[in-house]
Scaffold this motif. Structure first.
Motif, PDB file in Angstrom:
ATOM      1  N   THR A 165      47.285  48.062  34.095  1.00  0.00           N
ATOM      2  CA  THR A 165      47.218  48.628  32.745  1.00  0.00           C
ATOM      3  C   THR A 165      46.791  47.573  31.729  1.00  0.00           C
ATOM      4  O   THR A 165      45.929  47.826  30.875  1.00  0.00           O
ATOM      5  N   ALA A 166      47.356  46.392  31.842  1.00  0.00           N
ATOM      6  CA  ALA A 166      47.000  45.306  30.916  1.00  0.00           C
ATOM      7  C   ALA A 166      45.542  44.901  31.084  1.00  0.00           C
ATOM      8  O   ALA A 166      44.853  44.581  30.103  1.00  0.00           O
ATOM      9  N   PHE A 167      45.016  44.931  32.324  1.00  0.00           N
ATOM     10  CA  PHE A 167      43.609  44.582  32.542  1.00  0.00           C
ATOM     11  C   PHE A 167      42.690  45.615  31.891  1.00  0.00           C
ATOM     12  O   PHE A 167      41.732  45.258  31.196  1.00  0.00           O
ATOM     13  N   PHE A 168      42.968  46.907  32.108  1.00  0.00           N
ATOM     14  CA  PHE A 168      42.111  47.934  31.529  1.00  0.00           C
ATOM     15  C   PHE A 168      42.233  47.989  30.012  1.00  0.00           C
ATOM     16  O   PHE A 168      41.303  48.427  29.327  1.00  0.00           O
ATOM     17  N   ALA A 169      43.344  47.543  29.474  1.00  0.00           N
ATOM     18  CA  ALA A 169      43.525  47.518  28.011  1.00  0.00           C
ATOM     19  C   ALA A 169      42.975  46.238  27.391  1.00  0.00           C
ATOM     20  O   ALA A 169      43.134  46.016  26.176  1.00  0.00           O
ATOM     21  N   ASP A 170      42.347  45.376  28.212  1.00  0.00           N
ATOM     22  CA  ASP A 170      41.782  44.094  27.758  1.00  0.00           C
ATOM     23  C   ASP A 170      42.856  43.167  27.191  1.00  0.00           C
ATOM     24  O   ASP A 170      42.589  42.340  26.305  1.00  0.00           O
ATOM     25  N   GLN A 171      44.092  43.300  27.676  1.00  0.00           N
ATOM     26  CA  GLN A 171      45.179  42.435  27.244  1.00  0.00           C
ATOM     27  C   GLN A 171      45.444  41.300  28.230  1.00  0.00           C
ATOM     28  O   GLN A 171      46.085  40.313  27.876  1.00  0.00           O
ATOM     29  N   LEU A 172      44.940  41.460  29.468  1.00  0.00           N
ATOM     30  CA  LEU A 172      45.191  40.453  30.493  1.00  0.00           C
ATOM     31  C   LEU A 172      43.891  40.186  31.252  1.00  0.00           C
ATOM     32  O   LEU A 172      43.485  40.999  32.094  1.00  0.00           O
ATOM     33  N   PRO A 173      43.217  39.076  30.971  1.00  0.00           N
ATOM     34  CA  PRO A 173      42.005  38.752  31.739  1.00  0.00           C
ATOM     35  C   PRO A 173      42.379  38.286  33.149  1.00  0.00           C
ATOM     36  O   PRO A 173      43.235  37.413  33.326  1.00  0.00           O
ATOM     37  N   ILE A 174      41.764  38.895  34.158  1.00  0.00           N
ATOM     38  CA  ILE A 174      42.023  38.532  35.551  1.00  0.00           C
ATOM     39  C   ILE A 174      40.714  38.058  36.180  1.00  0.00           C
ATOM     40  O   ILE A 174      39.710  38.783  36.147  1.00  0.00           O
ATOM     41  N   GLU A 175      40.730  36.860  36.718  1.00  0.00           N
ATOM     42  CA  GLU A 175      39.530  36.316  37.356  1.00  0.00           C
ATOM     43  C   GLU A 175      39.230  37.089  38.643  1.00  0.00           C
ATOM     44  O   GLU A 175      40.132  37.350  39.444  1.00  0.00           O
ATOM     45  N   PRO A 176      37.963  37.442  38.863  1.00  0.00           N
ATOM     46  CA  PRO A 176      37.608  38.133  40.117  1.00  0.00           C
ATOM     47  C   PRO A 176      37.903  37.256  41.331  1.00  0.00           C
ATOM     48  O   PRO A 176      37.773  36.028  41.284  1.00  0.00           O
ATOM     49  N   THR A 177      38.323  37.892  42.411  1.00  0.00           N
ATOM     50  CA  THR A 177      38.576  37.168  43.663  1.00  0.00           C
ATOM     51  C   THR A 177      37.246  36.684  44.232  1.00  0.00           C
ATOM     52  O   THR A 177      36.312  37.481  44.405  1.00  0.00           O
ATOM     53  N   PRO A 178      37.106  35.391  44.536  1.00  0.00           N
ATOM     54  CA  PRO A 178      35.809  34.873  45.011  1.00  0.00           C
ATOM     55  C   PRO A 178      35.507  35.324  46.437  1.00  0.00           C
ATOM     56  O   PRO A 178      36.401  35.535  47.257  1.00  0.00           O
ATOM     57  N   SER A 179      34.228  35.468  46.724  1.00  0.00           N
ATOM     58  CA  SER A 179      33.784  35.771  48.088  1.00  0.00           C
ATOM     59  C   SER A 179      33.751  34.477  48.886  1.00  0.00           C
ATOM     60  O   SER A 179      33.186  33.476  48.439  1.00  0.00           O
ATOM     61  N   ARG A 180      34.362  34.479  50.072  1.00  0.00           N
ATOM     62  CA  ARG A 180      34.458  33.247  50.869  1.00  0.00           C
ATOM     63  C   ARG A 180      33.830  33.453  52.251  1.00  0.00           C
ATOM     64  O   ARG A 180      34.395  33.078  53.267  1.00  0.00           O
ATOM     65  N   LEU A 181      32.646  34.052  52.294  1.00  0.00           N
ATOM     66  CA  LEU A 181      32.023  34.393  53.573  1.00  0.00           C
ATOM     67  C   LEU A 181      31.850  33.173  54.474  1.00  0.00           C
ATOM     68  O   LEU A 181      32.281  33.173  55.631  1.00  0.00           O
TER      69      LEU A 181
END
Length: 511
Positions: A165-181
């Motif tokens: 909810t906080a992410f969609f409300a732009d209240q909590l920035p979450i870094e994308p999980t990196p691809s580790r192929l």
């Protein structure tokens, strides 16, 4: 107020887009209506979602709530709709204001305390999100590394409904999980076994090298304890390494069934499946009212090993005939038909008779001819016809068991396989075929031209052994692989001769 979100429904191994519509309107009595062909797991989710909302500090809507999962004709199953429905309820009840619902999709199961739980098929859903042009996908943290395998897509890992909810409300920035192929392939791509562990059986190792080089199916016949299972278990160590595309293609099958091992979001090694002989038809090729993959799909891009082949139900073995030819299997039901990939290398083993010691000079066999014939009758001629290499694996002598020197190891065998596969890559650069075993009839005529001595030898063998048209083509394909391993441009007499020798069961071995 009406809220719309995007999510996915898993059908087989494919993720299909679903739009979640939540409408909250005033009413005298609170009521929740869920429509859109939900299965039992989705219907039950309403009670779970309501408690997750309350226990996360939000207010449960006390009005009339209508939740629609579109398209309406698509069956919706599993608990991956929990998170998008909960977010939709918050948005429709004006507890969440977001303008990113059209750019991010959401999937995930919720616990009663609002925490997220892993779901099946996260990899397929991430692939579908990328194909549909989504910027990113919000998934439970346990599925983040699995979904992050898809490059070009932001994978947002959340531990709870509050975080989402906080992410969609732009209240909590979450870094994308990196691809580790690359890192995953380095960590998970090694093997613990090696062909050097197998004492003796150099002729069998030669046949296995040819099978791996050309993608051919293999049948091993020998007494108990001769090393058939050890040999089969080590076949993936000499096959070419999985490419990133093959790995993702195979991993999504395991992901859809929830069979990806813990800590391994991607299959970096070729699968090796060994189903028990009591397996059912549906367990082997796939099935169910809502079709799901079977063992042959789990062995896609790898090895399917059937130990003690005559112990399998004959009808179960017969269903392998079409997948062995086509490289995929179609599961048809009244309402829908589903295709699953099934491009695998079949390796089978069996004893020469019920007691296992026929033709063994050290042990007496008391099986009668009718017993042997009854034992072998479970394997049909059409199935044997589809097995390119049929070899004998005799008992190992004491001198070979006690020898200090190791036998042929996986590294040297893999070098021969790589040489042959390089020739085939160049040969089939403009074709759908990848290996000699997959050659079409036209490619066979163009690639496997024979001179007069080779033609005469093959003609004599076909007449003497009574080979079918399919077995004739199998001999040519194996001969082409032998020539590739030997580095020869054309097929010679010795290549044809060796390929014919690998048709053991066509030489009346049981008489």
């Amino acid at each position: 107020m009406l809220a719309k979100l995007h999510t996915f429904s898993l059908l087989g191994i494919d993720a299909l887009p679903v739009e979640v519509e939540v409408d909250v309107s005033p009413a005298a009595m609170p009521k929740v209506i869920l429509v859109g062909l939900p299965e039992a797991a989705v219907k039950e989710s309403i009670h779970r979602i309501e408690r997750a909302l309350v226990n996360s500090g939000y207010v449960r809507p006390q009005n009339r709530v209508v939740i629609n999962l579109a398209p309406a004709e698509l069956p919706k199953q599993a608990a991956s709709f929990d998170l998008p429905i909960a977010l939709g309820l918050l948005a429709a009840s004006e507890q969440l204001d977001s303008d990113t619902f059209d750019r991010y999709t959401a999937v995930g199961e919720l616990a009663l305390d609002g925490s997220t739980r892993p779901i099946k098929g996260a990899l397929s859903m991430a692939m579908a999100a990328a194909q549909n042009g989504a910027r990113g996908i919000v998934v439970p943290s346990a599925n983040a590394h699995e979904a992050a395998v898809v490059e070009g897509l932001e994978v947002i890992a959340v531990d709870s409904l509050t975080q989402a909810t906080a992410f969609f409300a732009d209240q909590l920035p979450i870094e994308p999980t990196p691809s580790r192929l690359d890192e995953l392939f380095d960590q998970l791509g090694g093997y613990e076994v090696d062909f050097a562990d197998v004492r003796g059986q150099e002729m069998a190792k030669r046949a296995i090298t040819l099978a791996a080089a050309g993608g051919h199916n293999l049948l091993m016949i020998g007494p108990p304890g001769s090393g058939k299972t050890m040999l089969a278990k080590r076949v993936p160590t000499i096959l070419p390494s999985l490419s990133a595309e093959e790995s993702i293609e195979t991993s999504r099958i395991y992901s859809a069934l929830g069979k990806l091992p813990d800590g391994k979001p991607l299959l970096a090694r070729r699968p090796h499946r060994t189903p028990h002989h009591t397996i059912s038809n549906a367990g082997l090729v796939g099935g169910g009212s809502i079709p799901s993959p079977g063992e042959i799909s789990l062995a896609h891009n790898g090895v399917l090993f059937l130990d003690e082949l005559p112990e399998f139900n004959r009808q179960t073995l017969e269903v392998l005939r079409q997948p062995l030819e086509d490289g995929h299997v179609s599961i048809c039901r009244a309402l829908r038909s589903t295709d699953f990939p099934a491009d695998f290398m079949l390796i089978a083993s069996l004893n020469p008779c019920p007691c296992g010691y026929r033709n063994d000079s050290r042990r007496d066999c008391h099986c009668s001819i009718p017993q042997v014939e009854r034992y072998m009758s479970k394997i049909s001629g059409p199935l044997l016809d589809r097995i390119d290499l049929q070899i004998e694996v005799p008992a190992v002598s004491f001198n070979e068991l006690s020898a200090a020197a190791d036998g042929t190891d996986s590294r040297s065998m893999q070098q021969q396989v790589s040489t042959a596969r390089s020739c085939q890559t160049e040969r089939f650069a403009k074709s759908k075929s990848r290996t000699n075993a997959q050659m079409s009839s036209r490619e066979l005529r163009e690639t496997c031209t024979l001179d007069t001595p080779c033609h005469k030898l093959l003609e004599q063998s076909v007449d003497r052994l009574g080979l079918s048209a399919r077995a004739h083509d199998k001999v040519l394909r194996v001969a082409r692989t032998i020539a590739d391993v030997d580095g020869a441009d054309s097929i010679d007499v010795e290549h044809i001769s060796e390929a014919i020798n690998y048709r053991m069961l066509d030489r009346q071995f049981w008489s």
